[in-house]
Structures are given as C-alpha cells and as structure tokens.
Write a protein that holds these residues in place. Structure first.
Motif, PDB file in Angstrom:
ATOM      1  N   ASP A  56       0.823  -1.214   0.000  1.00 32.50           N
ATOM      2  CA  ASP A  56       0.000   0.000   0.000  1.00 32.50           C
ATOM      3  C   ASP A  56       0.856   1.263   0.000  1.00 32.50           C
ATOM      4  OD1 ASP A  56       0.821   0.533   2.604  1.00 32.50           O
ATOM      5  OD2 ASP A  56      -1.061  -0.048   3.551  1.00 32.50           O
ATOM      6  N   ALA A  57       0.197   2.420   0.099  1.00 35.29           N
ATOM      7  CA  ALA A  57       0.878   3.706  -0.031  1.00 35.29           C
ATOM      8  C   ALA A  57       1.871   3.985   1.088  1.00 35.29           C
ATOM      9  CB  ALA A  57      -0.162   4.833  -0.081  1.00 35.29           C
ATOM     10  N   ALA A  58       1.752   3.256   2.207  1.00 40.03           N
ATOM     11  CA  ALA A  58       2.687   3.438   3.319  1.00 40.03           C
ATOM     12  C   ALA A  58       3.823   2.429   3.279  1.00 40.03           C
ATOM     13  CB  ALA A  58       1.940   3.318   4.645  1.00 40.03           C
ATOM     14  N   GLY A  59       3.791   1.541   2.292  1.00 34.55           N
ATOM     15  CA  GLY A  59       4.808   0.502   2.213  1.00 34.55           C
ATOM     16  C   GLY A  59       4.456  -0.748   2.986  1.00 34.55           C
ATOM     17  N   ASN A  60       3.248  -0.809   3.542  1.00 32.40           N
ATOM     18  CA  ASN A  60       2.795  -2.031   4.202  1.00 32.40           C
ATOM     19  C   ASN A  60       2.615  -3.137   3.164  1.00 32.40           C
ATOM     20  OD1 ASN A  60       2.481  -0.744   6.776  1.00 32.40           O
ATOM     21  ND2 ASN A  60       0.491   0.050   6.117  1.00 32.40           N
ATOM     22  N   GLY A 136       3.455   2.449   9.561  1.00 34.29           N
ATOM     23  CA  GLY A 136       2.517   1.719   8.718  1.00 34.29           C
ATOM     24  C   GLY A 136       1.173   1.497   9.361  1.00 34.29           C
ATOM     25  N   SER A 137       1.159   1.127  10.646  1.00 35.80           N
ATOM     26  CA  SER A 137      -0.117   0.884  11.323  1.00 35.80           C
ATOM     27  C   SER A 137      -0.876   2.189  11.562  1.00 35.80           C
ATOM     28  CB  SER A 137       0.096   0.126  12.636  1.00 35.80           C
ATOM     29  OG  SER A 137       1.082   0.727  13.439  1.00 35.80           O
ATOM     30  N   ARG A 138      -0.138   3.269  11.825  1.00 35.46           N
ATOM     31  CA  ARG A 138      -0.804   4.576  11.933  1.00 35.46           C
ATOM     32  C   ARG A 138      -1.482   4.935  10.608  1.00 35.46           C
ATOM     33  NH1 ARG A 138       1.639   8.032  16.251  1.00 35.46           N
ATOM     34  NH2 ARG A 138       3.498   6.991  17.057  1.00 35.46           N
ATOM     35  N   ALA A 139      -0.759   4.686   9.506  1.00 37.01           N
ATOM     36  CA  ALA A 139      -1.309   5.019   8.192  1.00 37.01           C
ATOM     37  C   ALA A 139      -2.559   4.201   7.905  1.00 37.01           C
ATOM     38  CB  ALA A 139      -0.260   4.778   7.106  1.00 37.01           C
ATOM     39  N   LEU A 140      -2.520   2.910   8.219  1.00 34.21           N
ATOM     40  CA  LEU A 140      -3.678   2.060   7.944  1.00 34.21           C
ATOM     41  C   LEU A 140      -4.872   2.456   8.805  1.00 34.21           C
ATOM     42  CD1 LEU A 140      -3.592  -1.633   7.032  1.00 34.21           C
ATOM     43  CD2 LEU A 140      -5.259  -0.899   8.729  1.00 34.21           C
ATOM     44  N   ALA A 141      -4.596   2.871  10.046  1.00 35.28           N
ATOM     45  CA  ALA A 141      -5.668   3.309  10.938  1.00 35.28           C
ATOM     46  C   ALA A 141      -6.144   4.722  10.635  1.00 35.28           C
ATOM     47  CB  ALA A 141      -5.205   3.222  12.390  1.00 35.28           C
ATOM     48  N   GLY A 142      -5.432   5.416   9.723  1.00 35.31           N
ATOM     49  CA  GLY A 142      -5.831   6.765   9.333  1.00 35.31           C
ATOM     50  C   GLY A 142      -5.427   7.833  10.326  1.00 35.31           C
ATOM     51  N   THR A 143      -4.419   7.545  11.179  1.00 33.76           N
ATOM     52  CA  THR A 143      -4.011   8.518  12.197  1.00 33.76           C
ATOM     53  C   THR A 143      -2.628   9.121  11.935  1.00 33.76           C
ATOM     54  OG1 THR A 143      -3.108   6.735  13.587  1.00 33.76           O
ATOM     55  CG2 THR A 143      -5.394   7.392  13.975  1.00 33.76           C
ATOM     56  N   LEU A 144      -1.983   8.737  10.847  1.00 37.16           N
ATOM     57  CA  LEU A 144      -0.679   9.304  10.506  1.00 37.16           C
ATOM     58  C   LEU A 144      -0.871  10.696   9.920  1.00 37.16           C
ATOM     59  CD1 LEU A 144       2.400   8.737  10.369  1.00 37.16           C
ATOM     60  CD2 LEU A 144       2.032   7.968   8.014  1.00 37.16           C
ATOM     61  N   LEU A 145      -0.229  11.695  10.519  1.00 38.09           N
ATOM     62  CA  LEU A 145      -0.383  13.079  10.088  1.00 38.09           C
ATOM     63  C   LEU A 145       0.678  13.445   9.059  1.00 38.09           C
ATOM     64  CD1 LEU A 145      -0.956  14.678  13.611  1.00 38.09           C
ATOM     65  CD2 LEU A 145      -2.693  13.909  11.970  1.00 38.09           C
ATOM     66  N   PRO A 146       0.335  14.250   8.046  1.00 39.84           N
ATOM     67  CA  PRO A 146       1.310  14.636   7.016  1.00 39.84           C
ATOM     68  C   PRO A 146       2.576  15.266   7.594  1.00 39.84           C
ATOM     69  CG  PRO A 146      -0.905  15.263   6.340  1.00 39.84           C
ATOM     70  CD  PRO A 146      -1.010  14.784   7.763  1.00 39.84           C
ATOM     71  N   GLU A 147       2.420  16.084   8.648  1.00 39.68           N
ATOM     72  CA  GLU A 147       3.598  16.743   9.224  1.00 39.68           C
ATOM     73  C   GLU A 147       4.554  15.754   9.887  1.00 39.68           C
ATOM     74  OE1 GLU A 147       0.057  17.760  12.037  1.00 39.68           O
ATOM     75  OE2 GLU A 147       0.425  17.511   9.877  1.00 39.68           O
ATOM     76  N   ASN A 174      -2.543   8.979   2.513  1.00 39.27           N
ATOM     77  CA  ASN A 174      -3.923   8.778   2.978  1.00 39.27           C
ATOM     78  C   ASN A 174      -4.604   7.598   2.294  1.00 39.27           C
ATOM     79  OD1 ASN A 174      -3.844  10.469   0.575  1.00 39.27           O
ATOM     80  ND2 ASN A 174      -6.061  10.711   0.820  1.00 39.27           N
ATOM     81  N   LYS A 175      -4.074   7.164   1.161  1.00 43.90           N
ATOM     82  CA  LYS A 175      -4.666   6.029   0.454  1.00 43.90           C
ATOM     83  C   LYS A 175      -4.462   4.707   1.206  1.00 43.90           C
ATOM     84  CE  LYS A 175      -4.370   7.973  -4.223  1.00 43.90           C
ATOM     85  NZ  LYS A 175      -3.822   7.791  -5.598  1.00 43.90           N
ATOM     86  N   ALA A 176      -3.545   4.713   2.177  1.00 45.41           N
ATOM     87  CA  ALA A 176      -3.311   3.496   2.969  1.00 45.41           C
ATOM     88  C   ALA A 176      -4.379   3.302   4.039  1.00 45.41           C
ATOM     89  CB  ALA A 176      -1.933   3.551   3.625  1.00 45.41           C
ATOM     90  N   ALA A 177      -5.138   4.355   4.337  1.00 45.96           N
ATOM     91  CA  ALA A 177      -6.128   4.286   5.417  1.00 45.96           C
ATOM     92  C   ALA A 177      -7.272   3.341   5.065  1.00 45.96           C
ATOM     93  CB  ALA A 177      -6.667   5.672   5.726  1.00 45.96           C
ATOM     94  N   ARG A 178      -7.671   2.530   6.043  1.00 51.36           N
ATOM     95  CA  ARG A 178      -8.801   1.626   5.878  1.00 51.36           C
ATOM     96  C   ARG A 178     -10.016   2.193   6.594  1.00 51.36           C
ATOM     97  NH1 ARG A 178      -6.976  -3.837   4.785  1.00 51.36           N
ATOM     98  NH2 ARG A 178      -9.118  -4.536   5.155  1.00 51.36           N
TER      99      ARG A 178
END
Length: 408
Positions: A56-60, A136-147, A174-178
C-alpha cells in the motif's frame, strides 16, 4: 497441530539474513535495501500461501485470502519486519511469518472461512530510524499526520524523502487508510520480551492490554558555579535536584502494579569536572495499561518536581514528546484465545504488555487481541533474543485457532 512448525522456523532464519550483523543480530531499518529484500521475501511467502499480495501507499505489505462471502470485514493478522540496531531474529518477524503460516495451513487443509483473512507486514514499527514508530499501522488506521512525515533520521533525511527513494509517494499516504467497516478484528503474535511466561513455565500467554507510553523531556535550570569555591548550602545544583526527582519517580511508580518508569537519557551542562551543573535535561518514559494510573503518577511526580524546584529557586520545563493511550485487548478475543489454549492442552495465562505494538493503533478502530510467546531470559532488542521452535509453533497454533474462530 495444523501449523507446520518446521517451515515457520526455517522462514524465520531465512528472513534474518537480510540485515544480519557479525554479532548475529539484525539491523533492518525502514526504506532501506535490507528492508526491501525482506519485503520481497515475505511477499514470496505470501504467494506460496495462496494469498493475493500488494503493497500500500505506506509501504505495508498485505497478503489476502478471500472468504466465502463478498463484502464482509476481514480479520487482520499483523506485525513488522523492521528492527532496532543489532536486534534479534524474532521481534516482529515471528508475528508476520506466523500469520502467513496460519493462512498456508488453512489453504493446505482446504479450510475456508466466511471472512477474508489478511496478513500485514507493517512499515517501521520500531521507530529506530526516524524516532516515529508504527508508521505503517498509523497510516492504515488513518491517524498518521502529514507533518509527521517531516521527521528526520540521523542523516537529515525525512520520512517523506526516504519514502520517495523507496518508490513510494508520501503525498498519497492517505490512500493506505482503511475504513473501520472493512475490518472485523486485529490479532498479533509476538515474543513476550520479558520473563513472566518463562518464570511461570508457560510456552505462551494471552495479553490483557498494551501499556500506553508517555514520553517527556525535563529540563532543570539552576546555576553553574565553581566546584571548590561554592559552599553546599549556597548551590543551585541542577543535577542533584534532578536526581531527587528521578528517585521520587521510582518510588511513586512502584506503588502501582503494572506501571513502569524509565529515565533513559540524561545530560548535564556545562559538563566540566569542576563545575556545578547549571542545567540538567533528562527524559522520562512512563507506561501503564491503565491510563488513570499513569495519569496519577504523572500528576504526583510533576507536583513534587515543581515544589522541589521552587524551594531550591530553580526553574523547570517539561516537554511532552509522545502520549499514547493504553490499548486494552478485547475480552471476546481473549476468551477465544483461552479456548484455543485449552484445545491445545495449555493452561491459559494472562499478562500485560509493557512494550508498544502495532495493535495499539487499532484500539478505537476494531477489537484487538495478542498472543505472547515465551522469551528465553526475557532478552529482546539484542542478538541473544531467543524463543524455541516449539514455543513459536505453539504460539502460531493458538493464533491459527483464534483466526479460524474469528473468520468463521
């Protein structure tokens, strides 16, 4: 036991060759050549297990085995394959490879599930390269912030640049978010990294919850002075004051059953052998599986520190670096794991996790559950990290029965 224990063991040691050090330990940071090689091997294993595979977009790296019904939420099995410097063979990879083994064992036994099962190798759980863990898990959960992608490694390279160099697109993270409705549950197998199971003579245990870390940086400012010419009753020694605070931290934390506190870094200025320390900075890592208890400890030590510094006419600054809520494991999933233990003729044993894991990112997202495998001498983040082949197989078997129940 449906699990092929020998295959799981072989794969653990095959994967350990990427980033292998002369010490026998493994150094495999995120977005590096070594991680890429490890990811490619994991993807090969996933395909051998009959899964469709994507990154995915985060490399997961995500492998998926479809269920018998369409448009139903998936059961996720996850962990990571990055490491700390000179880390061990088992921390992270065991959970990923055991998840693959669960799916492969199901496929070989022609076992079908209603819900899809996905195995995920998350990007950068450890945070060793950039100081930000669970990317990666933050990205999938939708909590990874751009900054957060602007955090840098020791060479000044940001996460965003490292992602680009690895062929990823940080502006699409953001495309990695589920969506929560696509996930039924999250489960993870991990080594304990402690001595509780070993002392109890148990091969595996069920995690009650994951302690939430609170990281702070404390700066105590006194007054530098001549070590020989300044009487003891006229000093404003920032180090001595800091040591009193640190001692109080230990005393207060010991009042709570599951709380732990660690002062892992300390620095003194000016740093001369004959100069009274004018400024002392130290870090505090405070954890508990009960957020209320952690907050009580924080309040007590903060109140003590401010009062002590006021009495000694010193200033104090406390900077919050990270505050993560503890993640209790689902009672329902724990009950399933307990039954799986009984089926394998293992006495169910419960214990908390003091270390952080990817699963805590899903605490508000879906029910989570964790199985721990016994660690020899409690050693982890070290080349001597070790869990036996039999214990790894037992943990994978508990995971198999748990996933089979949740997905069926």
């Amino acid at each position: 036991m449906a699990i092929n224990q020998a295959r799981l063991w072989r794969r653990l040691h095959e994967l350990s060759q990427f980033g292998k050090q002369t010490s026998g330990g493994v150094t495999r940071f995120s977005f590096t050549k070594e991680e890429r090689q490890a990811k490619d091997l994991v993807m090969t294993y996933m395909k051998e297990a009959g899964m469709t595979v994507r990154e995915d977009a985060a490399g997961n790296v995500i492998g998926r085995k479809e269920g018998t019904k369409e448009v139903v939420p998936a059961v996720l099995i996850g962990s990571h394959i990055d490491s700390v410097p000179e880390g061990g063979v088992f921390d992270g990879p065991l959970g990923v490879l055991a998840g693959i083994e669960v799916v492969q064992a199901m496929s070989e036994a022609n076992v079908e599930t209603v819900h899809p099962v996905e195995v995920i190798a998350f990007t950068d759980e450890e945070g060793s390269r950039f100081g930000l863990g669970m990317i990666g898990s933050r990205a999938l959960a939708g909590t990874l912030l751009p900054e957060q992608l602007q955090q840098i490694d020791q060479n000044g390279i940001t996460i965003a640049v490292a992602m680009q160099e690895a062929g990823l697109h940080p502006n699409e993270i953001n495309k990695a978010a589920r969506q929560p409705e696509t996930v039924k549950a999250y489960v993870e197998l991990h080594i304990e990294q402690g001595k509780v199971l070993e002392r109890a003579g148990q091969p595996a245990g069920i995690v009650t919850g994951i302690a939430g870390p609170l990281w702070t940086r404390w700066t105590i400012e006194g007054e530098a002075g001549h070590a020989g010419a300044t009487p003891m009753n006229q000093r404003k020694d920032s180090l001595m004051t800091s040591l009193q605070i640190i001692q109080y931290i230990e005393e207060e934390t010991k009042k709570y059953t599951n709380a732990v506190a660690t002062v892992g870094q300390i620095s003194v200025k000016p740093g001369g052998v004959n100069v009274i320390p004018g400024e002392t900075t130290f870090t505090l890592d405070l954890r508990d599986i009960e957020e209320r208890d952690r907050d009580h400890i924080e309040e007590a030590i903060t109140s003590y520190a401010y009062s002590l510094c006021a009495d000694r006419e010193m200033s104090i600054t406390i900077e919050e670096l990270q505050r993560v809520a503890p993640a209790p494991c689902s009672n329902e999933i724990r009950a399933v794991m307990e039954e799986a233990c009984r089926e394998l003729e293992i006495e169910p044993m419960s214990l908390p996790s003091g270390a952080g894991h990817d699963g805590m990112q899903f605490n508000d997202f879906c029910p989570i559950g964790m199985v721990f495998v016994r660690s020899k001498d409690g050693i982890s983040h070290n080349p001597d990290e070790w869990s036996s082949e039999e214990d790894c197989g037992t943990g994978a078997a508990i995971l198999y029965e748990t996933v089979l129940h949740l997905a069926t």
